[in-house]
Design a protein around this motif. Structure first.
Motif, mmCIF file in Angstrom:
data_model
loop_
_atom_site.group_PDB
_atom_site.id
_atom_site.type_symbol
_atom_site.label_atom_id
_atom_site.label_comp_id
_atom_site.label_asym_id
_atom_site.label_seq_id
_atom_site.Cartn_x
_atom_site.Cartn_y
_atom_site.Cartn_z
ATOM 1 N N ILE A 1 0.836 -1.203 0.000
ATOM 2 C CA ILE A 1 0.000 0.000 0.000
ATOM 3 C C ILE A 1 0.873 1.255 0.000
ATOM 4 N N GLU A 2 1.787 1.337 0.944
ATOM 5 C CA GLU A 2 2.643 2.524 1.028
ATOM 6 C C GLU A 2 4.097 2.113 1.246
ATOM 7 N N THR A 3 4.971 2.937 0.702
ATOM 8 C CA THR A 3 6.396 2.721 0.901
ATOM 9 C C THR A 3 6.990 4.019 1.427
ATOM 10 N N ASP A 4 7.562 3.969 2.592
ATOM 11 C CA ASP A 4 8.175 5.169 3.159
ATOM 12 C C ASP A 4 9.680 5.107 2.921
ATOM 13 N N ASP B 1 11.944 7.356 3.510
ATOM 14 C CA ASP B 1 12.760 7.923 4.598
ATOM 15 C C ASP B 1 13.053 6.883 5.674
ATOM 16 N N ARG C 1 -1.192 -4.431 2.983
ATOM 17 C CA ARG C 1 -2.479 -4.666 3.647
ATOM 18 C C ARG C 1 -3.389 -5.524 2.782
ATOM 19 N N SER D 1 -1.033 9.704 -0.748
ATOM 20 C CA SER D 1 -0.258 8.486 -0.494
ATOM 21 C C SER D 1 -1.027 7.256 -0.957
ATOM 22 N N GLY D 2 -0.346 6.124 -0.908
ATOM 23 C CA GLY D 2 -0.919 4.883 -1.441
ATOM 24 C C GLY D 2 -2.253 4.509 -0.830
ATOM 25 N N SER D 3 -2.500 4.937 0.407
ATOM 26 C CA SER D 3 -3.745 4.517 1.066
ATOM 27 C C SER D 3 -4.945 5.377 0.669
ATOM 28 N N ALA E 1 5.105 11.135 1.487
ATOM 29 C CA ALA E 1 6.132 11.404 2.491
ATOM 30 C C ALA E 1 6.839 12.714 2.172
ATOM 31 N N SER F 1 2.515 6.339 -4.167
ATOM 32 C CA SER F 1 2.457 5.128 -3.340
ATOM 33 C C SER F 1 3.330 5.268 -2.099
ATOM 34 N N GLY F 2 3.774 6.494 -1.865
ATOM 35 C CA GLY F 2 4.660 6.705 -0.731
ATOM 36 C C GLY F 2 3.934 6.663 0.596
ATOM 37 N N GLY F 3 4.703 6.770 1.657
ATOM 38 C CA GLY F 3 4.127 6.803 2.995
ATOM 39 C C GLY F 3 3.479 8.156 3.249
ATOM 40 N N THR F 4 2.972 8.354 4.454
ATOM 41 C CA THR F 4 2.255 9.595 4.740
ATOM 42 C C THR F 4 2.994 10.406 5.787
ATOM 43 N N ARG F 5 3.462 11.592 5.379
ATOM 44 C CA ARG F 5 4.091 12.513 6.331
ATOM 45 C C ARG F 5 3.422 13.873 6.161
ATOM 46 N N ASP G 1 -3.825 8.677 8.125
ATOM 47 C CA ASP G 1 -2.958 7.544 8.439
ATOM 48 C C ASP G 1 -1.506 8.021 8.435
ATOM 49 N N TRP H 1 2.383 8.543 9.362
ATOM 50 C CA TRP H 1 3.387 7.536 9.735
ATOM 51 C C TRP H 1 4.158 7.938 10.987
#
Lengths: 162, 367
Positions: free
Chosen positions: A84-87, A89, A96, B202-204, B240, B256-260, B292, B294
């Motif tokens: 779902i997500e790739t961080d 950093d 999921r 983000s991806g979600s 992010a 599709s990155g994370g969430t910042r 959501d 991170w």
């Protein structure tokens, strides 16, 4: 004895007990399973973790590739899994259930994380309307638990080999 | 004129129909694609015209035919089956397109949601010069020649010099008769407003969630534009990492990155500092996310919010769109940290039907 065999061999000791921890070690890798309940056939797993120092310096791209491969292998749970997500950093990939399981009284989904450092983890969540999500136990058979440990192990090997 | 009165009446009926269905239009984004520069084309259900309705064949009623008095009356459906065919008339679901100006739409929205008029910041008045053609001069370009004044001036001159002959009333303007329209610069106070939209891509965040954001942003835009002339709109997306983008990218990007969330707050704070001096601008910030966030990013985000964004803005609105996973808890953390701050307005948007309540909550303060 492999991690899978080690974990499965300890399960009979947890039958009829609640909130037990099962740990298996194989070199730098440690598999840990928080067992909520267990019987002859199935086990309610609150947390499943494979920790290893072998993922200390991996690149996020390698983690992402390994997570995609892991999602393709883990096809035997209640819902299909997707990244779902790739961080970038923190070097974490979140996977999921996609889509989550929808019930009248809420939603359920698995959440797997692959992180540099490193570890592969699996949790199950329940989200009811109007409340925040709660972690719940994932009900799986002993066989499926063994298969998950194997697949987590393969993921670590894939990341190392990348 | 009869036709004009009918036309006015027709328009009133159509407007009434739009008002009736406004809630539906608000919660469904179908009209956004129909937006022009000044007006929106809205599909209105067909207006019913009185007409005859025919019953089913053989279902009774007064008839004429061969029967004698006392014969048993046949039952419906006893006769031979007829063969049906496709109708040639349009179905009842046919819609009529009506153009409504954005200003009128905003007024309807204001009435429907009982939105208060916005009170601009007192210090935000910026004086702009506006030209108005309200005087006459002796010189100027021919394109601005004032024919009436020129004619009168020439007529006056010819009469006073005895050159006007009523039997041959020729008026010939000479150079000093010519008059030209001219303008004056009139200072006109203007109020500046900027709306900054922040969206988590983000991806979600799924396409459905972005559709909710898009619909809500359209109505917020429409309302604010009716309150201020020339609203400046800026768009920031983030996963992010955050960046400022154009409107199209804002609505159509999926990462599709994370969430910042802090990354978006930082870009927003920099933008305000660079382009919108707080003393001169009414600043509105609307943030949409599934909440959501991170790791430990909340701490950094709250620092930026408390030190830079809340003090700079008229109002800071945070809309949490529910993700399929319902895993967002940023709104709870926000309440804990800044729940008492009167500039902060939060809203949970579970689905499209939640847009209505959310807009009312965001714009209901009249700030």
């Amino acid at each position: 004895m492999t991690l899978r065999e080690n974990i499965l061999s300890q399960l009979p000791n947890t039958i009829g007990k609640q909130h037990q921890r099962v740990v298996a070690i194989d070199g730098p890798r440690t598999a840990r399973c928080e067992v909520d309940q267990c019987d002859q056939l199935a086990v309610a797993v609150y947390e499943l973790v494979l920790e290893t120092s072998e993922l200390a310096n991996v690149e996020v791209a390698a983690l992402h590739r390994a997570s995609e491969a892991l999602c393709k292998r883990v096809t035997y749970l209640l819902e299909p899994i997707s990244p779902i997500e790739t961080d970038a950093d923190s070097c974490i990939v979140q996977m999921r259930s996609s889509p989550p399981q929808q019930h009248e009284n809420g939603r359920f989904y698995y959440e797997l994380m692959l992180r540099r450092g490193g570890a592969v983890t699996m949790y199950r969540y329940e989200k009811q309307p109007g409340s925040i999500r709660q972690r719940v136990a994932a009900n799986i058979t002993h066989e499926v638990l063994g298969r998950l440990v194997d697949d987590f192990n393969t993921t670590v090997e894939e990341v190392n080999g990348a | 004129m009869e036709i004009e009165r009918d036309q006015r009446r027709f328009k009133q009926i159509v407007r009434g129909r739009i008002r009736e269905n406004l809630r539906k239009y608000i919660t469904h984004g179908e009209m956004i694609g129909r937006k022009g520069k000044e007006a929106v084309s809205i599909p209105v259900p067909k207006l019913d015209v009185p007409r005859f309705r025919f019953g089913k064949n053989g279902s009774g009623g007064v008839g004429q035919g061969d029967g004698e008095e006392g014969d048993a009356v046949g039952k419906p459906g006893d006769g031979p089956d007829g063969s049906g065919g496709a109708g040639s008339e349009p179905g009842s679901g046919h819609l009529m397109e009506v153009e409504v100006s954005l200003e009128e739409l905003a007024a309807m929205l204001g009435d429907e949601l009982e939105l208060p008029r916005i009170e601009p910041k007192g210090t935000a008045n910026v004086v702009a010069e506006k030209s108005k053609y309200n005087s006459v001069r002796q010189t100027g370009p021919e394109s601005l020649k004032h024919f009436k004044r020129t004619y009168l001036s020439a007529l006056r001159r010819q009469i006073s010099t005895g050159n006007y002959r009523p039997d041959d009333p020729k008026i010939v303007p000479i150079k000093r008769d010519k008059k030209y329209r001219s303008w004056n610069d009139i200072p006109k106070p203007q109020v500046n407003a900027t709306v900054i939209y922040l969206m988590d891509v983000s991806g979600s965040m799924t396409d459905d969630q972005k559709e909710i954001v898009r619909t809500e942003a359209f109505w917020i835009d429409t309302w604010l534009a009716s309150q201020y002339k020339g609203v400046e709109k800026r768009y920031i997306i983030h996963d992010a990492v955050a960046k400022e983008v154009d409107e199209h990218t804002f609505y159509h990007t999926r990462e599709s990155g994370g969430t910042r969330i802090s990354s978006a707050y930082q870009v927003c704070a920099d933008l305000i500092e660079k382009s919108f001096p707080v003393a001169d601008w009414n600043i509105y910030i609307f943030q949409f996310s599934d909440g959501d966030n991170w790791g430990d990013d909340n701490r950094q985000a709250f620092e930026l919010l408390g030190e830079k964004l809340l003090p700079a803005s008229n109002i800071f609105c945070y809309g949490q769109v529910e993700s399929p996973y319902g895993s967002g808890d940023f709104i709870d953390a926000l309440h804990q940290e800044y729940g008492e701050n009167e500039k902060l307005v939060t809203s949970e948007i579970p689905d499209k039907d939640g847009i209505y309540k959310s807009i009312k909550k965001f714009l209901g303060k009249g700030k």
